[in-house]
Write a protein that holds these residues in place. Structure first.
Motif, PDB file in Angstrom:
ATOM      1  N   PHE A 219       0.831  -1.197   0.000  1.00 43.00           N
ATOM      2  CA  PHE A 219       0.000   0.000   0.000  1.00 43.00           C
ATOM      3  C   PHE A 219       0.870   1.252   0.000  1.00 43.00           C
ATOM      4  O   PHE A 219       2.020   1.227   0.440  1.00 43.00           O
ATOM      5  N   ASP A 220       0.281   2.368  -0.448  1.00 42.99           N
ATOM      6  CA  ASP A 220       0.989   3.635  -0.303  1.00 42.99           C
ATOM      7  C   ASP A 220       0.805   4.147   1.126  1.00 42.99           C
ATOM      8  O   ASP A 220       0.050   3.577   1.920  1.00 42.99           O
ATOM      9  N   ALA A 221       1.517   5.230   1.461  1.00 45.30           N
ATOM     10  CA  ALA A 221       1.548   5.709   2.849  1.00 45.30           C
ATOM     11  C   ALA A 221       0.163   6.083   3.370  1.00 45.30           C
ATOM     12  O   ALA A 221      -0.193   5.765   4.510  1.00 45.30           O
ATOM     13  N   ALA A 222      -0.633   6.747   2.549  1.00 40.77           N
ATOM     14  CA  ALA A 222      -1.960   7.173   2.998  1.00 40.77           C
ATOM     15  C   ALA A 222      -2.844   5.974   3.301  1.00 40.77           C
ATOM     16  O   ALA A 222      -3.575   5.956   4.304  1.00 40.77           O
ATOM     17  N   THR A 223      -2.779   4.955   2.444  1.00 41.08           N
ATOM     18  CA  THR A 223      -3.584   3.756   2.662  1.00 41.08           C
ATOM     19  C   THR A 223      -3.113   2.998   3.888  1.00 41.08           C
ATOM     20  O   THR A 223      -3.920   2.516   4.696  1.00 41.08           O
ATOM     21  N   VAL A 249       4.590   1.407  12.015  1.00 41.48           N
ATOM     22  CA  VAL A 249       3.535   2.418  12.153  1.00 41.48           C
ATOM     23  C   VAL A 249       4.135   3.820  12.175  1.00 41.48           C
ATOM     24  O   VAL A 249       3.401   4.807  12.075  1.00 41.48           O
ATOM     25  N   ILE A 250       5.452   3.906  12.300  1.00 39.02           N
ATOM     26  CA  ILE A 250       6.114   5.203  12.465  1.00 39.02           C
ATOM     27  C   ILE A 250       5.908   6.069  11.227  1.00 39.02           C
ATOM     28  O   ILE A 250       6.161   5.649  10.097  1.00 39.02           O
ATOM     29  N   GLY A 251       5.407   7.278  11.452  1.00 37.91           N
ATOM     30  CA  GLY A 251       5.143   8.201  10.370  1.00 37.91           C
ATOM     31  C   GLY A 251       3.841   7.946   9.646  1.00 37.91           C
ATOM     32  O   GLY A 251       3.516   8.647   8.687  1.00 37.91           O
ATOM     33  N   LEU A 252       3.070   6.947  10.109  1.00 34.44           N
ATOM     34  CA  LEU A 252       1.825   6.582   9.437  1.00 34.44           C
ATOM     35  C   LEU A 252       0.594   6.808  10.303  1.00 34.44           C
ATOM     36  O   LEU A 252      -0.458   7.167   9.814  1.00 34.44           O
ATOM     37  N   THR A 253       0.720   6.550  11.597  1.00 32.75           N
ATOM     38  CA  THR A 253      -0.391   6.765  12.517  1.00 32.75           C
ATOM     39  C   THR A 253       0.170   7.021  13.908  1.00 32.75           C
ATOM     40  O   THR A 253       1.234   6.497  14.257  1.00 32.75           O
ATOM     41  N   ASP A 254      -0.547   7.823  14.695  1.00 33.59           N
ATOM     42  CA  ASP A 254      -0.141   8.055  16.077  1.00 33.59           C
ATOM     43  C   ASP A 254      -1.015   7.268  17.043  1.00 33.59           C
ATOM     44  O   ASP A 254      -0.944   7.458  18.251  1.00 33.59           O
ATOM     45  N   ARG A 255      -1.828   6.357  16.505  1.00 40.40           N
ATOM     46  CA  ARG A 255      -2.733   5.579  17.350  1.00 40.40           C
ATOM     47  C   ARG A 255      -2.106   4.285  17.848  1.00 40.40           C
ATOM     48  O   ARG A 255      -2.601   3.672  18.784  1.00 40.40           O
ATOM     49  N   LEU A 256      -1.013   3.867  17.206  1.00 40.31           N
ATOM     50  CA  LEU A 256      -0.284   2.680  17.636  1.00 40.31           C
ATOM     51  C   LEU A 256       1.166   3.065  17.887  1.00 40.31           C
ATOM     52  O   LEU A 256       1.709   3.934  17.212  1.00 40.31           O
ATOM     53  N   GLY A 264       8.483  -5.531  15.915  1.00 37.65           N
ATOM     54  CA  GLY A 264       7.320  -5.900  15.122  1.00 37.65           C
ATOM     55  C   GLY A 264       6.019  -5.913  15.889  1.00 37.65           C
ATOM     56  O   GLY A 264       4.962  -6.151  15.310  1.00 37.65           O
ATOM     57  N   LEU A 265       6.084  -5.647  17.208  1.00 40.41           N
ATOM     58  CA  LEU A 265       4.903  -5.651  18.063  1.00 40.41           C
ATOM     59  C   LEU A 265       4.503  -4.213  18.373  1.00 40.41           C
ATOM     60  O   LEU A 265       5.349  -3.371  18.687  1.00 40.41           O
ATOM     61  N   TYR A 266       3.199  -3.943  18.302  1.00 44.62           N
ATOM     62  CA  TYR A 266       2.684  -2.590  18.517  1.00 44.62           C
ATOM     63  C   TYR A 266       1.480  -2.644  19.450  1.00 44.62           C
ATOM     64  O   TYR A 266       0.698  -3.597  19.431  1.00 44.62           O
ATOM     65  N   ASN A 267       1.355  -1.599  20.260  1.00 46.25           N
ATOM     66  CA  ASN A 267       0.241  -1.478  21.202  1.00 46.25           C
ATOM     67  C   ASN A 267      -0.452  -0.142  21.002  1.00 46.25           C
ATOM     68  O   ASN A 267       0.061   0.743  20.315  1.00 46.25           O
TER      69      ASN A 267
END
Length: 298
Positions: A219-223, A249-256, A264-267
């Motif tokens: 996917f692209d960054a926005a997707t 998730v870095i640079g893509l969302t601040d929710r995780l 590889g693990l995210y909360n």
């Protein structure tokens, strides 16, 4: 295939599957869509593009998207995420859900089923500790064709050799001609459902553990950001997400947020804010569950 036709197919595929094709992937489009042309008695990709523009045949549209979907997978792929499930994620989730005695796990982009069946084998090994528990193991994929294969649980000799320890092959599979079928009790543990990650998936309910590995890379960054934000919304406040080794998730969302102890693990990045209902995290996650479609006995 002209540049205009290639650009049309790139836009078409991105809108329907999220697949972001770079300019140098023309060869991939030609090689994968050639068989689709033959299947629908079309002389060339030019004719296929014209047919897609007409939008009159849903089966053709589905075949184009599924032909371009990468379904590379194998049992216990990369191993570390499964060791992490056995040693950390499952014990911790059981401790948090001891009162509810219910766990919900989601494998997104499950392809032909090797990932969810790998988890099912690990859950089977943990059966004594899970006695009296309900474990929902949901597996989704865009392609209905690969889901049919996953439900059948039938694999070639090559496929069972990729990552599957021989002792688990002997224990959980039976030979059917030149293929191997995974045991019925493990097939029954997995609830396979068609799902396009570009579309809403809140109907799946809330999960304690989500495996979404090796799909965001297409996917692209926005997707990517959109999918990750919606996965966060489907994750329990104290839940965990596993991504592929090349994903973040870095640079893509601040929710995780990355887990500092396990790669590889995210909360959830802001679990306290999500618990604004006043319910404890475990109780809130339980309250958000859809009605049980079935209860799988371990």
């Amino acid at each position: 295939m002209t540049d205009v036709e290639f650009d049309f197919l790139r836009t078409y595929l991105k809108a329907r599957s999220g697949l972001a094709l770079s300019g140098e992937k023309r060869y991939l489009v030609e090689s994968r869509l050639g068989p689709v042309c033959r299947r629908f008695n079309l002389a060339s990709l030019h004719d296929l593009v014209n047919a897609l523009k007409g939008g009159r045949e849903a089966a053709m549209e589905k075949a184009v998207v599924e032909a371009m979907t990468t379904n590379e997978t194998f049992f216990f792929r990369d191993r570390a995420p499964f060791d992490l499930f056995r040693d950390v994620l499952l014990p911790e989730a059981m401790a948090r859900r001891a009162a509810q005695r219910r766990l919900r796990i989601w494998c997104a982009a499950a392809s032909t089923g090797q990932e969810p069946y790998s988890l099912a084998m690990m859950l089977h090994e943990a059966a004594p500790r899970l006695a009296g528990w309900t474990v929902d193991l949901v597996a989704t994929d865009l392609s209905t064709e690969v889901l049919e294969r996953a439900r059948a649980g039938l694999y070639s000799h090559f496929e069972v050799q990729r990552g599957l320890p021989v002792q688990l092959l002997i224990k959980h599979f039976e030979q059917v001609g030149e293929q191997w079928r995974i045991a019925a009790n493990l097939r029954q543990m997995v609830d396979f459902r068609p799902l396009n990650l570009l579309q809403p998936f809140d109907q799946l309910g809330t999960f304690d553990i989500v495996y979404c590995r090796n799909v965001l890379i297409y996917f692209d960054a926005a997707t990517k950001g959109d999918v990750l934000a919606r996965i966060s919304a489907s994750l329990a406040p104290d839940g965990a997400v596993l991504l592929g080794a090349a994903e973040t998730v870095i640079g893509l969302t601040d929710r995780l947020a990355p887990n500092s102890q396990h790669r590889g693990l995210y909360n959830q990045a802001a679990a306290p804010a999500r618990a604004s209902t006043g319910l404890p995290a475990a109780a809130m996650a339980s309250a958000l569950q859809p009605p049980l479609r079935r209860v799988v006995g371990l």
